[in-house]
Write an enzyme that holds these catalytic residues in place. Structure first.
Site, PDB file in Angstrom:
ATOM      1  N   ARG A  50     -12.358  -4.942  -7.074  1.00  0.00           N
ATOM      2  CA  ARG A  50     -12.114  -5.622  -5.790  1.00  0.00           C
ATOM      3  C   ARG A  50     -13.446  -5.938  -5.105  1.00  0.00           C
ATOM      4  NH1 ARG A  50      -8.238  -2.635  -1.764  1.00  0.00           N
ATOM      5  NH2 ARG A  50     -10.040  -1.228  -1.726  1.00  0.00           N
ATOM      6  N   PHE A  70       0.852  -1.190   0.000  1.00  0.00           N
ATOM      7  CA  PHE A  70       0.000   0.000   0.000  1.00  0.00           C
ATOM      8  C   PHE A  70       0.892   1.245   0.000  1.00  0.00           C
ATOM      9  CE2 PHE A  70      -2.885   3.128   1.916  1.00  0.00           C
ATOM     10  CZ  PHE A  70      -4.005   2.925   1.137  1.00  0.00           C
ATOM     11  N   TYR A  97     -10.911   0.912  10.421  1.00  0.00           N
ATOM     12  CA  TYR A  97     -12.146   1.188   9.664  1.00  0.00           C
ATOM     13  C   TYR A  97     -12.436   0.173   8.566  1.00  0.00           C
ATOM     14  CZ  TYR A  97      -8.594   3.662   6.856  1.00  0.00           C
ATOM     15  OH  TYR A  97      -7.455   3.992   6.151  1.00  0.00           O
ATOM     16  N   LYS A  98     -11.605  -0.860   8.436  1.00  0.00           N
ATOM     17  CA  LYS A  98     -11.875  -1.877   7.414  1.00  0.00           C
ATOM     18  C   LYS A  98     -12.675  -3.011   8.057  1.00  0.00           C
ATOM     19  CE  LYS A  98      -8.031  -0.235   4.701  1.00  0.00           C
ATOM     20  NZ  LYS A  98      -6.581  -0.162   4.632  1.00  0.00           N
ATOM     21  N   ASP A 157       1.902  -5.087   8.545  1.00  0.00           N
ATOM     22  CA  ASP A 157       0.720  -4.247   8.471  1.00  0.00           C
ATOM     23  C   ASP A 157      -0.475  -5.193   8.326  1.00  0.00           C
ATOM     24  OD1 ASP A 157      -1.413  -2.625   7.725  1.00  0.00           O
ATOM     25  OD2 ASP A 157      -0.122  -1.207   6.657  1.00  0.00           O
TER      26      ASP A 157
HETATM   27  C1  PLP Z   1      -5.946   1.048   4.506  1.00  0.00           C
HETATM   28  C2  PLP Z   1      -4.494   0.908   4.659  1.00  0.00           C
HETATM   29  C3  PLP Z   1      -3.742   1.898   5.301  1.00  0.00           C
HETATM   30  C4  PLP Z   1      -4.420   3.157   5.746  1.00  0.00           C
HETATM   31  O1  PLP Z   1      -3.601   4.040   6.386  1.00  0.00           O
HETATM   32  P1  PLP Z   1      -4.256   5.353   7.021  1.00  0.00           P
HETATM   33  O2  PLP Z   1      -3.144   5.956   7.746  1.00  0.00           O
HETATM   34  O3  PLP Z   1      -5.398   4.919   7.860  1.00  0.00           O
HETATM   35  O4  PLP Z   1      -4.767   6.195   5.902  1.00  0.00           O
HETATM   36  C5  PLP Z   1      -2.385   1.671   5.489  1.00  0.00           C
HETATM   37  N1  PLP Z   1      -1.808   0.533   5.037  1.00  0.00           N
HETATM   38  C6  PLP Z   1      -2.510  -0.415   4.401  1.00  0.00           C
HETATM   39  C7  PLP Z   1      -1.840  -1.649   3.935  1.00  0.00           C
HETATM   40  C8  PLP Z   1      -3.868  -0.249   4.180  1.00  0.00           C
HETATM   41  O5  PLP Z   1      -4.562  -1.179   3.529  1.00  0.00           O
END
Ligand code: PLP
Length: 444
Positions: free
Chosen positions: A403, A138, A236-237, A211
């Protein structure tokens, strides 16, 4: 894995859902009847309990009790309390996991700490200075790593294919500082072998950061068993904490005290209310707090985490995972059978053990550019997934993706059946060609 037979008709799906022990969990959510929401991997659905709980915090704890609530309503304990609840989902012991800030910020903290432990933050000879990740990680993870690499004179080495990791790690013996990966890839849904890669990183003398943005609440995770050093993840996921919910951070107890994380705010101090001019980190994970926690957001996050913990008496994450696999397998089988001739291709690993809780599809030429419009047309039919752009110059290698996330708490077999039916309709009728589906919004 022992794959149970897949339902072969919509009636089969209805019967499967009626017999599903997790089916009662759907009533926890405020989700429109008829909407098929396959984007819980991006933003989880609102729990019914959240509105009332946030109202209560507003009315009773804030408006009425005001500042007393830091003590009387336990506001101060929320980051640790919710961290402990999330800990139950990821194999962390009580007191090891904390809710704070965003995933991006927590990555900054743990990567700094890991580089500090590797000696890379100083000028010492023999320091290990290579950070390894993958190009398809990401972006925020890569951006944070780029920033810290620059700050500490480290190199960031990225692989294009996860299969290169073991060889690369072995070759970096003595130079590897940190292996930093997202366990489940946000594009493909491909899942890394946490134990094997952790062992490879350790054998090379490095530490490993995971992560868990697409893992926590989605798949079974056991950080201790699988040799993790640090972990972060998203609220939030799959944890249903609400848009922009606070994130979590975990450090193995042997590292938690090892280094000051660099965002040394007053609430990570050993005694914040002594208001000392000198920073003394709190013991353990508590030093990963920075500033004042967002109480309204934490109240919402706790409701979200509770929706996942509600599965504990019903078989817990093992049951959630088993249903996620069943839903994903059904989706893949139906999508290929009904939409394969229309150009749909599987863009996730075929083997369930190599996936998280998400399945991605791509479109073969001549539809390879049409992914965004196809998803918009599908959303207009009340099936919500999302779109992730590929590399325009190399769509054959990095295709546009549709997705679909499968959150077993609120998705059933019948919805999977219906979702594929709608996808087939969108493609067979060509309705995605309609001009209104071509308009790209800011957020895809
Ligand atoms: C959703 C996601 C994030 C989100 O980071 P924020 O700091 O909440 O914007 C980070 N890393 C991964 C792999 C994600 O899927």
């Amino acid at each position: 894995m022992n794959t149970p037979t897949l339902p072969s008709s919509r009636d089969d799906c209805l019967a499967r859902d009626a017999a599903d022990p997790l089916q009662p969990l759907r009533a926890q959510f405020d989700i429109a009847e008829g909407l098929i929401y396959l984007d819980g991997n991006s933003l989880g659905v609102a729990p019914r309990a959240t509105a009332a709980r946030v109202q209560q915090v507003l009315r009773d704890e804030w408006a009425r009790d005001l500042i007393r609530s830091w003590n009387t309503a336990g506001w101060m304990d929320l980051p640790a309390r919710i961290g402990n609840k999330i800990g139950r989902l990821i194999g962390a012991a009580p007191g090891e996991c904390l809710v704070a800030d965003s995933t991006s910020l927590n990555l900054y903290k743990v990567l700094s700490a890991a580089l500090g432990l590797a000696g890379a933050a100083g000028a010492a000879a023999g320091a290990r200075r290579v950070i390894v990740s993958e190009r398809s990680n990401f972006p925020t993870d890569l951006y944070i790593a780029q920033s810290l690499a620059k700050q500490h004179g480290c190199t960031l080495q990225l692989v294009d294919d996860a299969a290169e990791l073991p060889g690369l790690l072995a070759g970096l013996a003595g130079r590897l500082a940190v292996l930093m990966l997202t366990q489940v890839n946000y594009r493909s849904g491909a899942r890394h072998d946490m134990a094997a890669l952790g062992a490879a990183a350790h054998a090379a003398g490095g530490l490993v950061i995971w992560d868990l943005a697409h893992s926590a609440g989605a798949i079974e995770v056991d950080l201790h068993r699988d040799g993790a050093d640090f972990a972060v993840g998203c609220g939030y996921k799959y944890l249903n904490g609400g848009p922009g919910a606070p994130a979590f951070v975990w450090a193995h107890p042997r590292h938690a005290q090892g280094f000051w994380q660099p965002l040394s705010g007053w609430l990570g101090h050993a005694a914040p209310f002594r208001f000392s001019p000198d920073y003394q980190p709190a013991p353990g994970i508590a030093r990963y707090l920075c500033g004042t926690p967002p109480i309204l957001s934490l109240a919402a996050l706790e409701c979200g985490v509770d929706t996942v913990l509600a599965a504990e008496p019903l078989g817990g994450m093992a049951a959630v995972r088993a249903k996620s696999v069943a839903l994903s397998e059904l989706f893949i089988t139906l999508a290929e059978a009904r939409c394969g001739a229309l150009g749909v291709r599987l863009a996730s690993p075929r083997e369930a053990a190599l996936r998280g809780s998400q399945v991605s599809l791509s479109l073969a030429p001549p539809l390879h550019e049409a992914g965004y419009a196809v998803m918009q047309a599908l959303i207009a039919r009340q099936v919500i997934g999302d779109f992730r752009a590929g590399d325009p110059a190399r769509l054959h290698a990095v295709p546009h993706l549709l997705r679909f996330g499968f959150t077993p708490l609120y998705i059933g077999h019948t919805q999977v059946w219906d979702a594929v039916h709608q996808l087939q309709q969108v493609l067979a009728g060509g309705e995605w060609r309609d001009a209104r589906f071509q308009q790209q919004a800011a957020v895809t």
